[in-house]
Scaffold this active site. Structure first.
Site, PDB file in Angstrom:
ATOM      1  N   THR A  83      17.004 -62.522  12.085  1.00 55.90           N
ATOM      2  CA  THR A  83      15.672 -62.183  12.564  1.00 55.90           C
ATOM      3  C   THR A  83      14.668 -62.765  11.587  1.00 55.90           C
ATOM      4  OG1 THR A  83      14.075 -60.349  12.670  1.00 55.90           O
ATOM      5  CG2 THR A  83      16.092 -59.941  11.469  1.00 55.90           C
ATOM      6  N   CYS A 197      10.543 -66.584  15.864  1.00 58.83           N
ATOM      7  CA  CYS A 197      11.210 -65.339  16.225  1.00 58.83           C
ATOM      8  C   CYS A 197      12.504 -65.749  16.901  1.00 58.83           C
ATOM      9  CB  CYS A 197      10.348 -64.497  17.163  1.00 58.83           C
ATOM     10  SG  CYS A 197      11.148 -62.965  17.686  1.00 58.83           S
TER      11      CYS A 197
END
Length: 233
Positions: A83, A197
């Site tokens: 992430t 992202c």
């Protein structure tokens, strides 16, 4: 080949993409029936997301450090955090383990500099776009000037990530919103765009963008696999 440890679950949609790409790239590098020896600790994203909204980054750092230690105890030779946003607490992870931790921004920064990019657009969660932990690293380590969308653009990009992509929902109107945001970044001088992202890669591919796309997920994975192979050669 060394064993790659992955902290996943944020969201599990992107973690599944990590697993797929790790093994696909390892096979491309090694051939035959090879895949990437790996471990994954999958956290529950609901309390993570709640702590993000509350701004409790200390608690998140403790949780990520614990997950990294689990991987190290399990035999991981390098640790990845699957992430971008949670790299806000990367220092807590690095301090908790003896094996290397591969920061997701570094392979991206290296690839951008190798491509001759100096000014780049950044898409991600509000935390990634608005806080300094990500753009600051790109500036300080790679000399990159980072542009982010305007207020409305940031709100839309963030909403689509959390309300759609994290749930595996891929919508054409949302792709168009991202394309409009990318076009605006280009008009403001961006030479490329970072998919900052790990879920954005589920929605936007190179063919969807008027700017060259730098996918942090793919670049992170490739660097990790290269390290895992070359560390034993």
């Amino acid at each position: 080949m060394k064993t790659i440890g992955v902290i996943g679950g944020m969201s599990w949609e992107s973690s599944a993409e990590y697993y797929r790409l790790l093994n696909r790239y390892a096979k491309a590098r090694r051939g035959g029936h090879h895949n990437a020896p790996s471990l994954m600790v999958t956290v529950d994203f609901a309390p993570v997301e709640a702590n993000q909204r509350a701004g409790d980054w200390h608690a998140l750092g403790v949780q990520m450090a614990d997950a990294a230690q689990q991987l190290e105890r399990g035999g991981a030779d390098i640790v990845l955090l699957a992430t971008n946003t949670m790299h806000r607490v990367y220092e807590a992870i690095e301090a908790a383990i003896a094996v290397p931790f591969l920061h997701i921004a570094d392979p991206t920064g290296e690839a951008l500099r190798a491509a001759g990019i100096e000014r780049v657009g950044l898409l991600g969660t509000r935390y990634t776009m608005e806080q300094s932990f990500y753009a600051g690293r790109l500036r300080d380590r790679f000399g990159l000037d980072t542009l982010i969308p305007d207020d409305e653009g940031r709100a839309q990009v963030h909403r689509i990530i959390y309300d759609e992509l994290c749930h595996g929902i891929i919508e054409s109107p949302s792709r168009q919103i991202y394309q409009n945001v990318i076009e605006d970044l280009k008009a403001r001088g961006a030479q490329a765009v970072i998919l900052g992202c790990t879920e954005i890669t589920l929605l936007i591919r190179q063919e969807d963008s008027v700017l060259p796309v730098f996918d942090t997920t793919a670049l992170h994975v490739q660097h990790a696999v290269d390290w895992a192979i070359e560390a034993v050669s």
